[in-house]
Design a protein around this motif. Structure first.
Motif, PDB file in Angstrom:
ATOM      1  N   LEU A  90       0.838  -1.196   0.000  1.00 31.69           N
ATOM      2  CA  LEU A  90       0.000   0.000   0.000  1.00 31.69           C
ATOM      3  C   LEU A  90       0.875   1.248   0.000  1.00 31.69           C
ATOM      4  N   ALA A 132      -4.026   5.888   1.047  1.00 29.92           N
ATOM      5  CA  ALA A 132      -5.453   5.590   1.119  1.00 29.92           C
ATOM      6  C   ALA A 132      -6.226   6.885   1.304  1.00 29.92           C
ATOM      7  N   GLN A 157     -10.263   8.148   2.189  1.00 32.92           N
ATOM      8  CA  GLN A 157     -11.612   7.772   2.579  1.00 32.92           C
ATOM      9  C   GLN A 157     -12.617   8.830   2.121  1.00 32.92           C
ATOM     10  N   ILE A 175     -13.541   3.572   0.664  1.00 30.02           N
ATOM     11  CA  ILE A 175     -12.133   3.884   0.879  1.00 30.02           C
ATOM     12  C   ILE A 175     -11.359   3.425  -0.347  1.00 30.02           C
ATOM     13  N   LEU A 198      -7.687   2.641  -2.093  1.00 32.57           N
ATOM     14  CA  LEU A 198      -6.347   2.233  -1.696  1.00 32.57           C
ATOM     15  C   LEU A 198      -5.452   2.177  -2.930  1.00 32.57           C
ATOM     16  N   GLN A 229      -5.423   0.219  -8.146  1.00 28.90           N
ATOM     17  CA  GLN A 229      -6.343   0.966  -7.286  1.00 28.90           C
ATOM     18  C   GLN A 229      -7.403   0.000  -6.771  1.00 28.90           C
ATOM     19  N   THR A 283     -10.823  -0.385  -4.309  1.00 30.32           N
ATOM     20  CA  THR A 283     -11.898   0.352  -3.636  1.00 30.32           C
ATOM     21  C   THR A 283     -12.725  -0.611  -2.801  1.00 30.32           C
ATOM     22  N   ALA A 316     -12.323  -1.027   5.616  1.00 33.18           N
ATOM     23  CA  ALA A 316     -10.952  -1.536   5.625  1.00 33.18           C
ATOM     24  C   ALA A 316     -10.557  -1.949   7.029  1.00 33.18           C
ATOM     25  N   LEU A 349      -1.536   2.370   6.226  1.00 41.28           N
ATOM     26  CA  LEU A 349      -2.964   2.703   6.218  1.00 41.28           C
ATOM     27  C   LEU A 349      -3.323   3.567   7.416  1.00 41.28           C
ATOM     28  N   SER A 359      -2.172   6.975   6.687  1.00 45.28           N
ATOM     29  CA  SER A 359      -2.942   7.641   5.637  1.00 45.28           C
ATOM     30  C   SER A 359      -4.255   8.215   6.140  1.00 45.28           C
ATOM     31  N   THR A 396     -12.325   2.725   8.496  1.00 44.17           N
ATOM     32  CA  THR A 396     -11.175   1.859   8.784  1.00 44.17           C
ATOM     33  C   THR A 396     -11.085   1.528  10.266  1.00 44.17           C
TER      34      THR A 396
END
Length: 404
Positions: free
Chosen positions: A131, A134, A136, A141, A143, A150, A152, A156, A166, A169, A279
């Motif tokens: 990764l 990310a 949101q 979300i 990524l 990519q 989606t 997450a 993550l 991010s 997330t």
């Protein structure tokens, strides 16, 4: 048409693999963003009965049972030479009507079984590129992976460890601290049976913990001063065998260290919150601490169970903001109390401050002398708010199997 996943799991270690399987077990489409690990893991993990329940539910347990050993007694011995020393204290699973507290499982075979299961699942699509970032939104979300892919998803699960990309991010900060300790990890054979007993010696440098493996074999986590690591690793094997046996007080007889000795610096981490937006943080992405009291991965697997439960209660992955808020509230007490407890116990071992030594010794003496207090400690050590009649479907099936 762009593919939309129900759940994206970021991180391919033990916690991430379990998270991907747990999400797929709900019938959700899973994007599993799982770069290969940097090295083989020679450690073992003591999984308590609730975690074994989860492995049974996911169809993993029968595959790792042959390389695992039951934990029926957990014993703490004061190995310090200080003025205030604690009496021995033993916790027996039979005292709380369990055949075993759980099982000690080598990490690598467990990891291999989990990887095979994720590859076999039709609901899990794996991405091995790491990764990068990310973003949101109210709806999902997004990524971005290093190879340009990519991904989606509606929700997450961040399981990408202490240095989580993550978590960074989505803007969740962490508090970190280190200890003047390095954990040496090894396996060894011994001439006297371990009788399904784990022994944790408390020393001035930290815990020296033996945990059973099948047969006359055990794993060892040995906390030492970082300055001593190179000298210990350089010992001839016969000298290392004698050193381990001496520190074990020969309670398992003659010792033969097997294979490689690995070194892992000890540190702790706790996130300022355990989820944001769509997330949720699981495993060492949200919390990490020294290997004391068989709490680390068990706490991470409890994160996963709570995350899945929160999503179901909210109405599914499309309702993840509601689930994330509930998850953050529900995980806070469990995570913060166990992080603080392990930190206090470890610092009490390292400290020469007499009142802190007295607190540690007095606490262990109370556990040894007062059965109701010991029973409470065992139940809470297994699961917060533990009660004998568990209602979860997977748990009800496993109560008999965990001790077999």
């Amino acid at each position: 048409m762009h593919k939309l996943y129900d759940v994206a799991v970021v991180g391919g270690g033990l916690a991430g693999s379990v998270a991907a399987l747990a999400a797929a077990a709900e019938g959700w489409k899973v994007a599993f963003i799982a770069p290969p690990p940097p090295r083989q893991d020679g450690r073992t993990t003591a999984l308590l009965s609730e975690s074994i329940d989860l492995l049974i539910h996911l169809g993993i347990w029968d595959k790792v049972l042959p390389v695992s050993a039951p934990l029926r007694t957990m014993r703490i011995l004061d190995g310090t030479a200080r003025l205030l020393r604690a009496p021995p204290v033993s916790f027996r699973s039979s005292e709380i009507d369990l055949d075993a507290f759980g099982y000690n499982i080598p990490n690598q075979p467990l990891f291999d079984c989990l990887q095979a299961a994720t590859l076999a699942s039709e609901l899990i699509e794996r991405f091995e590129s790491p990764l990068v970032s990310a973003v949101q939104s109210d709806a999902n979300i997004g990524l971005a992976l290093a190879d340009g892919t990519q991904v989606t998803a509606l929700t997450a699960l961040a399981a990408d460890g202490r240095g989580s990309k993550l978590r960074e991010s989505i803007g969740i900060s962490v508090k970190t601290w280190s200890y003047p300790q390095t954990a040496l990890v090894l396996n060894f054979s011994h001439s006297i049976p371990h009788a399904d007993t784990s022994t944790e010696f408390h020393t001035e440098q930290g815990p020296f913990t033996q945990v059973p493996l099948p047969g006359n074999r055990s794993s060892l986590v040995w906390a030492v001063d970082p300055g001593e690591v190179e000298a210990i690793l350089a010992l001839p094997r016969a000298a290392l065998n004698r050193e381990v046996e001496t520190r074990m007080r020969s309670i398992l007889g003659a010792v033969e260290v097997e294979g490689e000795v690995q070194a892992w610096p000890l540190s702790s981490l706790i996130a300022e919150r355990f989820g944001a937006g769509r997330t949720m943080l699981v495993g060492e992405t949200g919390h990490a601490f020294p290997p004391i009291g068989a709490q680390g991965l068990n706490l991470g697997l409890r994160d996963i169970m709570q995350a899945i439960g929160s999503l179901n209660e909210a109405g599914g992955p499309d309702q993840s903001p509601k689930a994330v808020n509930a998850f953050n509230r529900q995980r806070r007490l469990d995570v913060t109390s166990r992080t603080a407890g392990v930190d206090l116990l470890n610092r009490a071992l390292l400290s020469s401050f007499l009142p802190l030594q007295a607190l540690r010794a007095g606490g262990l003496a109370a556990l040894s002398a007062i059965p109701p207090l010991r029973l409470l400690a065992m139940r809470e050590g297994m699961t917060p708010g533990w009660r004998k009649d568990r209602h979860d479907g997977g748990a009800s099936a496993s109560g008999k199997q965990v001790g077999r």
